[in-house]
Design a protein around this motif. Structure first.
Motif, PDB file in Angstrom:
ATOM      1  N   ALA A 190       0.855  -1.190   0.000  1.00 59.34           N
ATOM      2  CA  ALA A 190       0.000   0.000   0.000  1.00 59.34           C
ATOM      3  C   ALA A 190       0.891   1.239   0.000  1.00 59.34           C
ATOM      4  O   ALA A 190       1.889   1.295   0.711  1.00 59.34           O
ATOM      5  N   LEU A 191       0.513   2.210  -0.812  1.00 60.74           N
ATOM      6  CA  LEU A 191       1.250   3.474  -0.900  1.00 60.74           C
ATOM      7  C   LEU A 191       0.313   4.621  -0.534  1.00 60.74           C
ATOM      8  O   LEU A 191      -0.859   4.610  -0.902  1.00 60.74           O
ATOM      9  N   LEU A 192       0.836   5.577   0.190  1.00 61.55           N
ATOM     10  CA  LEU A 192       0.110   6.825   0.411  1.00 61.55           C
ATOM     11  C   LEU A 192       0.921   7.942  -0.217  1.00 61.55           C
ATOM     12  O   LEU A 192       2.076   8.156   0.145  1.00 61.55           O
ATOM     13  N   LEU A 193       0.310   8.625  -1.177  1.00 60.11           N
ATOM     14  CA  LEU A 193       0.962   9.733  -1.873  1.00 60.11           C
ATOM     15  C   LEU A 193       0.347  11.029  -1.388  1.00 60.11           C
ATOM     16  O   LEU A 193      -0.872  11.142  -1.278  1.00 60.11           O
ATOM     17  N   GLN A 194       1.196  12.003  -1.110  1.00 64.08           N
ATOM     18  CA  GLN A 194       0.720  13.256  -0.534  1.00 64.08           C
ATOM     19  C   GLN A 194       1.467  14.429  -1.162  1.00 64.08           C
ATOM     20  O   GLN A 194       2.700  14.492  -1.097  1.00 64.08           O
ATOM     21  N   LEU A 243       5.917  10.149  -0.581  1.00 63.00           N
ATOM     22  CA  LEU A 243       5.322   8.847  -0.836  1.00 63.00           C
ATOM     23  C   LEU A 243       5.793   7.874   0.245  1.00 63.00           C
ATOM     24  O   LEU A 243       6.991   7.728   0.471  1.00 63.00           O
ATOM     25  N   TYR A 244       4.829   7.231   0.895  1.00 62.10           N
ATOM     26  CA  TYR A 244       5.136   6.278   1.969  1.00 62.10           C
ATOM     27  C   TYR A 244       4.570   4.904   1.601  1.00 62.10           C
ATOM     28  O   TYR A 244       3.461   4.800   1.069  1.00 62.10           O
ATOM     29  N   LEU A 245       5.350   3.854   1.893  1.00 63.49           N
ATOM     30  CA  LEU A 245       4.971   2.490   1.552  1.00 63.49           C
ATOM     31  C   LEU A 245       4.764   1.673   2.819  1.00 63.49           C
ATOM     32  O   LEU A 245       5.354   1.955   3.865  1.00 63.49           O
ATOM     33  N   ALA A 246       3.949   0.631   2.685  1.00 59.88           N
ATOM     34  CA  ALA A 246       3.811  -0.366   3.751  1.00 59.88           C
ATOM     35  C   ALA A 246       3.471  -1.695   3.095  1.00 59.88           C
ATOM     36  O   ALA A 246       2.625  -1.748   2.204  1.00 59.88           O
ATOM     37  N   PHE A 247       4.148  -2.747   3.520  1.00 61.98           N
ATOM     38  CA  PHE A 247       3.973  -4.061   2.908  1.00 61.98           C
ATOM     39  C   PHE A 247       3.142  -4.971   3.806  1.00 61.98           C
ATOM     40  O   PHE A 247       3.213  -4.883   5.039  1.00 61.98           O
ATOM     41  N   GLU A 248       2.352  -5.855   3.185  1.00 59.13           N
ATOM     42  CA  GLU A 248       1.646  -6.910   3.898  1.00 59.13           C
ATOM     43  C   GLU A 248       1.913  -8.223   3.171  1.00 59.13           C
ATOM     44  O   GLU A 248       1.574  -8.375   1.991  1.00 59.13           O
ATOM     45  N   CYS A 249       2.518  -9.155   3.891  1.00 60.53           N
ATOM     46  CA  CYS A 249       3.010 -10.377   3.253  1.00 60.53           C
ATOM     47  C   CYS A 249       2.104 -11.589   3.439  1.00 60.53           C
ATOM     48  O   CYS A 249       2.256 -12.581   2.727  1.00 60.53           O
ATOM     49  N   THR A 250       1.179 -11.550   4.405  1.00 58.90           N
ATOM     50  CA  THR A 250       0.452 -12.775   4.735  1.00 58.90           C
ATOM     51  C   THR A 250      -1.064 -12.649   4.712  1.00 58.90           C
ATOM     52  O   THR A 250      -1.752 -13.550   4.259  1.00 58.90           O
ATOM     53  N   ASP A 251      -1.623 -11.529   5.198  1.00 59.07           N
ATOM     54  CA  ASP A 251      -3.069 -11.477   5.443  1.00 59.07           C
ATOM     55  C   ASP A 251      -3.647 -10.150   4.968  1.00 59.07           C
ATOM     56  O   ASP A 251      -3.315  -9.087   5.493  1.00 59.07           O
ATOM     57  N   GLY A 283       9.285  15.668  -0.370  1.00 59.73           N
ATOM     58  CA  GLY A 283       9.817  14.745  -1.368  1.00 59.73           C
ATOM     59  C   GLY A 283      10.290  13.438  -0.774  1.00 59.73           C
ATOM     60  O   GLY A 283      11.169  12.777  -1.335  1.00 59.73           O
ATOM     61  N   SER A 284       9.717  13.018   0.351  1.00 57.74           N
ATOM     62  CA  SER A 284      10.141  11.776   1.010  1.00 57.74           C
ATOM     63  C   SER A 284       9.689  10.557   0.213  1.00 57.74           C
ATOM     64  O   SER A 284       8.639  10.573  -0.424  1.00 57.74           O
ATOM     65  N   LEU A 285      10.485   9.516   0.271  1.00 59.32           N
ATOM     66  CA  LEU A 285      10.124   8.195  -0.249  1.00 59.32           C
ATOM     67  C   LEU A 285      10.632   7.197   0.773  1.00 59.32           C
ATOM     68  O   LEU A 285      11.828   6.931   0.854  1.00 59.32           O
ATOM     69  N   ALA A 286       9.722   6.656   1.582  1.00 60.81           N
ATOM     70  CA  ALA A 286      10.160   5.825   2.711  1.00 60.81           C
ATOM     71  C   ALA A 286       9.111   4.780   3.052  1.00 60.81           C
ATOM     72  O   ALA A 286       7.918   4.949   2.771  1.00 60.81           O
ATOM     73  N   CYS A 287       9.588   3.701   3.660  1.00 61.11           N
ATOM     74  CA  CYS A 287       8.701   2.657   4.171  1.00 61.11           C
ATOM     75  C   CYS A 287       8.292   3.029   5.583  1.00 61.11           C
ATOM     76  O   CYS A 287       9.145   3.312   6.432  1.00 61.11           O
ATOM     77  N   ALA A 288       7.003   3.035   5.842  1.00 59.09           N
ATOM     78  CA  ALA A 288       6.491   3.446   7.157  1.00 59.09           C
ATOM     79  C   ALA A 288       7.035   2.562   8.267  1.00 59.09           C
ATOM     80  O   ALA A 288       7.221   3.016   9.407  1.00 59.09           O
ATOM     81  N   ASP A 289       7.312   1.279   7.959  1.00 58.39           N
ATOM     82  CA  ASP A 289       7.825   0.363   8.987  1.00 58.39           C
ATOM     83  C   ASP A 289       9.203   0.779   9.492  1.00 58.39           C
ATOM     84  O   ASP A 289       9.574   0.437  10.612  1.00 58.39           O
ATOM     85  N   GLY A 290       9.968   1.517   8.678  1.00 56.14           N
ATOM     86  CA  GLY A 290      11.320   1.887   9.074  1.00 56.14           C
ATOM     87  C   GLY A 290      11.440   3.266   9.692  1.00 56.14           C
ATOM     88  O   GLY A 290      12.559   3.715   9.968  1.00 56.14           O
ATOM     89  N   LEU A 291      10.327   3.947   9.916  1.00 59.24           N
ATOM     90  CA  LEU A 291      10.368   5.297  10.472  1.00 59.24           C
ATOM     91  C   LEU A 291      10.148   5.276  11.982  1.00 59.24           C
ATOM     92  O   LEU A 291       9.374   4.451  12.489  1.00 59.24           O
TER      93      LEU A 291
END
Length: 518
Positions: free
Chosen positions: A163-167, A255-263, A287-295
């Motif tokens: 999932a990506l959130l663009l702002q 732009l922020y990303l978040a991954f879901e691998c199972t459910d 101008g950020s491009l980052a994974c929310a899990d790593g913040l």
């Protein structure tokens, strides 16, 4: 607009290829097939908008092909071309709802084909708008409501998902932001280039929905379920998307990303992470491009924000009062650095801004200057990140310090010495005699210096300074009035209250209530 031609007669295929100038009319022949099975495989690969199909073909005929494509929900519009005797088959195809026209092969000429392609294009565009709205609602439901699997194209989107959130980046405001109701303004067409352009490797675009003004949530599904999560490929795709949007909008996009691998039922968890990341853009910068899990996002309430801010403010105010701007700047920098560790402290930032703005306005008033906001975008310019805000405060206080220094340079050395004594001992029971002795001049001469250079008496200046310090205490602390009066040099709380009202127009407790209500 992509076209696939399907006919078991190669001569017929070549005739259609050369019948019109395809590119001049806005079309591209992406592929051609001689049977329905091959055409179905090509359709999955190229995802055309229109297919021109013969009815009678080996392996899989045109009617079976149309049904198979419709069941998969790929949104293709069909033009059926065949002979007279196949009209009954064509009528069945038309009943499926995705066939825009039926053409008899030998009657088709250039003008006729161009006209029928235009009809098919319009039909596809109308259907695509409906499909997009339906997809958007299904995806929103999965993120915010039931958490049920997202259905699109006749099948269920399965993990791995991203999932990506663009702002669209906006200047920082001191009013905490709240995500509003979904609003399509400014987000229409953000992902069209990925839906109908080159197919991105490893990841498939499922759909998107607006999530507040200038915000979009996009969902991708990884095609190869047997492979590990293709994070690098997703980052590359996100980077391309970000650059394209910035060119399209003429402004930076975070732009922020978040991954879901199972459910897939965990999509609501992903959207909360993405919202929190977007809310803290002032820390990651435009101008950020980052994974929310790593913040380092906060996951607990920072209940000690006010107490921490008070300590930092006391330290910075003390440096500024001593006219030690170098130490003041160091304290402010340490203060802002503390907001980054161990996690991003947005509430602490708002508290720091409020405290430093209050101190700045008090120092302006003490210097006889009009009130102003140090972060006013009309003078400070747009502020996008923590460093911008910190540097603007340092610049504002630096300019104020230079103004004060220039004003103090106009005072005589003996008066400056007396003022330093007064600032250091204002909480004690001091009088003009004490200041004169500390300065090494007569009481009469000190009186003359105050009147000539400050246009006030020693007692007037001492009283004003004490009340200013009392205001600071009342705004920052819940100290009792007896304690406040003692800390600013008054033994009697009643006398302190009388003097405070005479200079400010209100009693101390009224002043505190007014400040707390702001």
């Amino acid at each position: 607009m992509k076209i696939i031609l399907v006919d078991d007669e190669r001569i017929a295929l070549e005739h259609i290829r050369t019948l019109i100038p395809w590119e001049e009319n806005g079309y591209e022949i992406a592929a051609a097939a001689t049977n329905g099975r091959s055409a179905l495989r090509l359709c999955e690969e190229h995802r055309p908008q229109i297919m021109i199909v013969d009815i009678r073909m080996p392996v899989m005929d045109g009617l079976e092909l149309i049904r198979a494509v419709a069941e998969r929900g790929w949104g293709v519009n069909f033009i059926v071309m065949s002979a007279y005797e196949d009209f009954n088959y064509a009528r069945q195809a038309i009943s499926l709802g995705c066939v825009s026209s039926y053409l008899v092969k030998h009657e088709v000429d250039c003008d006729k084909l161009i006209l029928e392609l235009a009809k098919a294009k319009l039909a596809w565009e109308m259907s695509e708008r409906q499909r997009k709205l339906s997809r958007s609602e299904q995806i929103k439901e999965a993120f915010f409501a039931s958490g049920q699997p997202v259905k699109h194209g006749g099948h269920i989107a399965r993990p791995p998902l991203c999932a990506l959130l663009l702002q669209a980046d906006m200047p920082f405001t001191t009013i905490p932001s709240v995500t509003g109701a979904p609003d399509n303004s400014g987000t229409t067409g953000w992902t069209e280039g990925f839906r109908h352009g080159e197919k991105p490797a490893n990841w498939e675009l499922i759909g998107e929905f607006a999530h507040g003004a200038g915000r979009l949530v996009v969902l991708f599904e990884q095609r190869d379920k047997s492979a590990t999560v293709q994070r690098d490929a997703m980052y590359k795709l996100a980077s391309v998307m970000q650059r394209g949007l910035e060119e399209q909008l003429g402004r930076t996009v975070s732009l922020y990303l978040a991954f879901e691998c199972t459910d897939i039922a965990r999509l609501p968890v992903l959207i909360r992470k993405l919202e929190e990341a977007a809310r803290h853009t002032v820390f990651s910068g435009r101008g950020s491009l980052a994974c929310a899990d790593g913040l380092p996002l906060p996951f607990r309430l920072a209940s000690i924000n006010a107490e921490c801010s008070r300590r930092w403010l006391d330290a910075s105010a003390s440096c500024f009062m001593r006219e030690d701007y170098g130490s003041f700047a160091s304290v402010v920098k340490e203060w802002f650095d503390s907001l980054l560790q161990p996690e991003w402290n947005l509430n602490g930032l708002y508290e720091a801004i409020r405290s430093l703005t209050t101190l700045y306005r008090e120092r302006l008033a003490a210097a006889g200057l009009p009130e102003e906001d140090p972060l006013d975008p009309r003078t400070a310019g747009p502020l996008y990140n923590l460093a911008d805000i910190r540097d603007r405060f340092l610049r504002a206080f630096g300019e104020l310090s230079e103004h004060r220094s220039a004003a103090l340079k106009q005072l005589s050395p003996k008066l400056l010495q007396a003022l330093r004594y007064l600032h250091a001992h204002f909480q004690d029971e001091i009088g003009v005699e004490d200041a004169a002795n500390a300065t090494g001049i007569s009481v009469r001469y000190l009186h003359e210096l105050f009147k000539r250079e400050l246009n006030r008496t020693f007692l007037d200046y001492l009283t004003e300074y004490r009340i200013k310090q009392a205001k600071l205490i009342l705004m920052r602390e819940d100290a009792k009035m007896a304690e406040v009066s003692a800390r600013v040099g008054y033994r009697s709380p009643q006398h302190f209250s009388q003097v405070f009202k005479r200079l400010t127009g209100v009693l101390p407790h009224q002043f505190r209530a007014k400040e707390q209500a702001r």
